[in-house]
Design a protein around this motif. Structure first.
Motif, PDB file in Angstrom:
ATOM      1  N   ALA A  24       0.834  -1.216  -0.007  1.00 52.30           N
ATOM      2  CA  ALA A  24      -0.299   0.012   0.211  1.00 52.30           C
ATOM      3  C   ALA A  24       0.789   1.593  -0.123  1.00 52.30           C
ATOM      4  CB  ALA A  24      -0.933  -0.161   1.271  1.00 52.30           C
ATOM      5  N   GLY A  25       0.450   2.044  -0.874  1.00 52.12           N
ATOM      6  CA  GLY A  25       1.485   3.433  -1.125  1.00 52.12           C
ATOM      7  C   GLY A  25       2.175   3.154  -1.409  1.00 52.12           C
ATOM      8  N   SER A  26       2.636   2.240  -2.596  1.00 51.55           N
ATOM      9  CA  SER A  26       3.115   2.446  -3.500  1.00 51.55           C
ATOM     10  C   SER A  26       2.796   2.603  -5.183  1.00 51.55           C
ATOM     11  CB  SER A  26       4.351   1.128  -3.976  1.00 51.55           C
ATOM     12  OG  SER A  26       3.016   0.334  -3.930  1.00 51.55           O
ATOM     13  N   ILE A  27       3.438   3.239  -6.040  1.00 47.68           N
ATOM     14  CA  ILE A  27       2.549   3.395  -6.945  1.00 47.68           C
ATOM     15  C   ILE A  27       2.824   1.995  -8.463  1.00 47.68           C
ATOM     16  CG2 ILE A  27       3.598   4.593  -9.663  1.00 47.68           C
ATOM     17  CD1 ILE A  27       5.005   6.273  -8.317  1.00 47.68           C
ATOM     18  N   ALA A  28       1.236   2.510  -8.546  1.00 47.97           N
ATOM     19  CA  ALA A  28       0.894   0.525  -9.198  1.00 47.97           C
ATOM     20  C   ALA A  28       1.692   0.716 -10.353  1.00 47.97           C
ATOM     21  CB  ALA A  28      -0.644   0.976  -9.553  1.00 47.97           C
ATOM     22  N   GLY A  29       1.818  -0.362 -11.105  1.00 46.26           N
ATOM     23  CA  GLY A  29       1.713  -0.017 -12.682  1.00 46.26           C
ATOM     24  C   GLY A  29       3.753  -0.714 -12.918  1.00 46.26           C
ATOM     25  N   SER A  30       4.223  -0.887 -14.243  1.00 43.40           N
ATOM     26  CA  SER A  30       5.217  -0.905 -14.334  1.00 43.40           C
ATOM     27  C   SER A  30       5.519  -0.671 -16.081  1.00 43.40           C
ATOM     28  CB  SER A  30       5.396  -2.093 -14.909  1.00 43.40           C
ATOM     29  OG  SER A  30       5.165  -2.643 -15.606  1.00 43.40           O
ATOM     30  N   THR A  31       6.854  -0.454 -16.278  1.00 42.84           N
ATOM     31  CA  THR A  31       7.573   0.848 -17.265  1.00 42.84           C
ATOM     32  C   THR A  31       7.954   0.052 -18.696  1.00 42.84           C
ATOM     33  OG1 THR A  31       9.189   1.466 -16.483  1.00 42.84           O
ATOM     34  CG2 THR A  31       7.171   2.882 -16.745  1.00 42.84           C
ATOM     35  N   ALA A  32       7.523  -1.590 -18.161  1.00 40.05           N
ATOM     36  CA  ALA A  32       8.584  -2.981 -19.427  1.00 40.05           C
ATOM     37  C   ALA A  32       8.061  -2.416 -20.956  1.00 40.05           C
ATOM     38  CB  ALA A  32       7.935  -3.967 -18.573  1.00 40.05           C
ATOM     39  N   SER A  33       7.110  -1.422 -21.075  1.00 40.89           N
ATOM     40  CA  SER A  33       6.654  -1.718 -22.916  1.00 40.89           C
ATOM     41  C   SER A  33       6.854  -0.402 -22.818  1.00 40.89           C
ATOM     42  CB  SER A  33       5.297  -1.874 -23.047  1.00 40.89           C
ATOM     43  OG  SER A  33       3.998  -1.406 -22.077  1.00 40.89           O
ATOM     44  N   GLY A  34       7.510   0.541 -22.383  1.00 41.24           N
ATOM     45  CA  GLY A  34       7.775   2.118 -22.562  1.00 41.24           C
ATOM     46  C   GLY A  34       6.596   2.628 -22.687  1.00 41.24           C
ATOM     47  N   VAL A  35       5.206   2.183 -21.849  1.00 43.73           N
ATOM     48  CA  VAL A  35       4.754   3.058 -21.658  1.00 43.73           C
ATOM     49  C   VAL A  35       4.207   2.573 -20.042  1.00 43.73           C
ATOM     50  CG1 VAL A  35       3.880   4.151 -23.598  1.00 43.73           C
ATOM     51  CG2 VAL A  35       2.615   2.031 -22.399  1.00 43.73           C
ATOM     52  N   TRP A  36       4.160   3.781 -19.363  1.00 46.05           N
ATOM     53  CA  TRP A  36       3.162   2.989 -17.360  1.00 46.05           C
ATOM     54  C   TRP A  36       2.265   1.769 -18.214  1.00 46.05           C
ATOM     55  CZ3 TRP A  36       5.005   3.023 -13.033  1.00 46.05           C
ATOM     56  CH2 TRP A  36       6.038   3.879 -12.308  1.00 46.05           C
ATOM     57  N   VAL A  37       2.083   0.621 -17.910  1.00 43.57           N
ATOM     58  CA  VAL A  37       1.008  -0.265 -18.098  1.00 43.57           C
ATOM     59  C   VAL A  37       0.611  -0.693 -16.626  1.00 43.57           C
ATOM     60  CG1 VAL A  37       0.447  -2.194 -18.717  1.00 43.57           C
ATOM     61  CG2 VAL A  37       1.522  -1.267 -19.603  1.00 43.57           C
ATOM     62  N   MET A  38      -0.609  -0.921 -16.066  1.00 44.68           N
ATOM     63  CA  MET A  38      -2.004  -1.668 -15.104  1.00 44.68           C
ATOM     64  C   MET A  38      -2.476  -2.510 -14.861  1.00 44.68           C
ATOM     65  SD  MET A  38      -2.265   2.413 -13.655  1.00 44.68           S
ATOM     66  CE  MET A  38      -3.899   0.988 -12.515  1.00 44.68           C
ATOM     67  N   ARG A  39      -2.308  -3.447 -14.107  1.00 43.47           N
ATOM     68  CA  ARG A  39      -2.800  -4.201 -13.786  1.00 43.47           C
ATOM     69  C   ARG A  39      -4.347  -4.648 -12.924  1.00 43.47           C
ATOM     70  NH1 ARG A  39      -0.409 -10.284 -13.041  1.00 43.47           N
ATOM     71  NH2 ARG A  39      -0.731  -9.760 -10.987  1.00 43.47           N
ATOM     72  N   VAL A  40      -6.241  -4.406 -13.259  1.00 38.36           N
ATOM     73  CA  VAL A  40      -7.069  -4.829 -12.421  1.00 38.36           C
ATOM     74  C   VAL A  40      -7.340  -5.300 -12.405  1.00 38.36           C
ATOM     75  CG1 VAL A  40      -8.562  -3.239 -12.163  1.00 38.36           C
ATOM     76  CG2 VAL A  40      -6.463  -1.910 -12.753  1.00 38.36           C
ATOM     77  N   ASP A  41      -8.115  -6.059 -11.505  1.00 33.80           N
ATOM     78  CA  ASP A  41      -8.729  -7.480 -11.285  1.00 33.80           C
ATOM     79  C   ASP A  41      -7.629  -8.563 -13.225  1.00 33.80           C
ATOM     80  OD1 ASP A  41      -9.504  -6.641  -9.234  1.00 33.80           O
ATOM     81  OD2 ASP A  41     -11.480  -5.926 -10.155  1.00 33.80           O
ATOM     82  N   ARG A  49      -1.611   3.098 -18.531  1.00 35.53           N
ATOM     83  CA  ARG A  49      -2.126   3.561 -17.595  1.00 35.53           C
ATOM     84  C   ARG A  49      -3.391   4.905 -17.997  1.00 35.53           C
ATOM     85  NH1 ARG A  49       2.482   6.130 -13.584  1.00 35.53           N
ATOM     86  NH2 ARG A  49       2.213   7.719 -15.065  1.00 35.53           N
ATOM     87  N   ALA A  50      -3.133   5.652 -19.157  1.00 37.70           N
ATOM     88  CA  ALA A  50      -3.095   6.921 -19.820  1.00 37.70           C
ATOM     89  C   ALA A  50      -4.405   7.081 -19.978  1.00 37.70           C
ATOM     90  CB  ALA A  50      -2.209   7.231 -20.679  1.00 37.70           C
ATOM     91  N   ARG A  51      -5.087   5.118 -20.452  1.00 38.48           N
ATOM     92  CA  ARG A  51      -6.214   5.294 -20.451  1.00 38.48           C
ATOM     93  C   ARG A  51      -6.709   4.765 -18.773  1.00 38.48           C
ATOM     94  NH1 ARG A  51      -8.740   2.637 -25.292  1.00 38.48           N
ATOM     95  NH2 ARG A  51      -9.564   1.589 -24.286  1.00 38.48           N
ATOM     96  N   GLY A  90       4.759  14.851 -25.820  1.00 41.71           N
ATOM     97  CA  GLY A  90       5.872  13.854 -25.891  1.00 41.71           C
ATOM     98  C   GLY A  90       6.682  12.821 -25.209  1.00 41.71           C
ATOM     99  N   ASP A  91       6.533  12.652 -23.506  1.00 38.57           N
ATOM    100  CA  ASP A  91       6.185  12.062 -22.592  1.00 38.57           C
ATOM    101  C   ASP A  91       6.049  11.006 -22.546  1.00 38.57           C
ATOM    102  OD1 ASP A  91       7.990  10.295 -20.301  1.00 38.57           O
ATOM    103  OD2 ASP A  91       8.000  12.752 -19.461  1.00 38.57           O
ATOM    104  N   SER A  92       5.908  10.002 -23.169  1.00 36.87           N
ATOM    105  CA  SER A  92       4.999   8.289 -22.606  1.00 36.87           C
ATOM    106  C   SER A  92       5.032   7.807 -21.565  1.00 36.87           C
ATOM    107  CB  SER A  92       5.983   7.509 -23.803  1.00 36.87           C
ATOM    108  OG  SER A  92       7.081   6.923 -23.263  1.00 36.87           O
ATOM    109  N   PHE A  93       5.426   8.306 -20.470  1.00 41.16           N
ATOM    110  CA  PHE A  93       5.010   7.889 -19.040  1.00 41.16           C
ATOM    111  C   PHE A  93       4.542   9.193 -18.541  1.00 41.16           C
ATOM    112  CE2 PHE A  93       9.541   6.109 -20.532  1.00 41.16           C
ATOM    113  CZ  PHE A  93       9.389   4.793 -19.611  1.00 41.16           C
ATOM    114  N   SER A 110      -4.516  16.652 -17.610  1.00 42.45           N
ATOM    115  CA  SER A 110      -3.944  17.636 -17.793  1.00 42.45           C
ATOM    116  C   SER A 110      -3.026  17.172 -19.370  1.00 42.45           C
ATOM    117  CB  SER A 110      -3.182  18.744 -17.526  1.00 42.45           C
ATOM    118  OG  SER A 110      -1.844  18.522 -16.805  1.00 42.45           O
ATOM    119  N   ASN A 111      -1.596  15.960 -19.531  1.00 40.41           N
ATOM    120  CA  ASN A 111      -1.123  16.204 -20.586  1.00 40.41           C
ATOM    121  C   ASN A 111      -1.678  14.844 -21.432  1.00 40.41           C
ATOM    122  OD1 ASN A 111       1.585  16.142 -21.467  1.00 40.41           O
ATOM    123  ND2 ASN A 111       1.494  14.041 -21.203  1.00 40.41           N
ATOM    124  N   LEU A 112      -3.313  15.032 -22.096  1.00 39.49           N
ATOM    125  CA  LEU A 112      -3.682  13.939 -22.406  1.00 39.49           C
ATOM    126  C   LEU A 112      -4.557  14.637 -22.890  1.00 39.49           C
ATOM    127  CD1 LEU A 112      -4.748  10.493 -20.632  1.00 39.49           C
ATOM    128  CD2 LEU A 112      -2.485  11.396 -21.785  1.00 39.49           C
TER     129      LEU A 112
END
Length: 91
Positions: A33-50, A56-58, A78-81, A86-88
């Motif tokens: 708890a308190g940690s940032i969810a997701g990973s950046t292995a694919s060049g963008v932030w990706v999260m798993r929910v259920d 993550r942007a979606r 232009g920053d994929s992360f 406000s940046n989307l």
């Protein structure tokens, strides 16, 4: 499905407007708890929910608008992360 996913985001995460991240409310396997969810292995932030993976942007878009984007999301700076709402914009 979209409303259920939005409700699930509320249950699991706090959205940090300053950096566009979802912060865990509860412990998850290998993620306290308190940690940032997701990973950046694919060049963008990706999260798993259920057991489902999402860019993550979606999920940020869903958090703010109540709907998943129907088009590709473009990062204004232009920053994929950088998933601050406000940046989307729709492509």
């Amino acid at each position: 499905m979209t409303q259920e996913l939005r409700k699930r985001l509320d249950e699991l995460f706090i959205y940090d407007e300053a950096n566009g991240a979802f912060i865990r409310k509860k412990n998850a396997p290998k993620s306290p708890a308190g940690s940032i969810a997701g990973s950046t292995a694919s060049g963008v932030w990706v999260m798993r929910v259920d057991q489902q993976h999402y860019a993550r942007a979606r999920l940020v878009w869903l958090w703010h608008t109540g709907a998943l984007p129907e088009k590709v999301l473009i990062k204004r700076n232009g920053d994929s992360f950088d998933d601050r709402f406000s940046n989307l914009r729709l492509g």
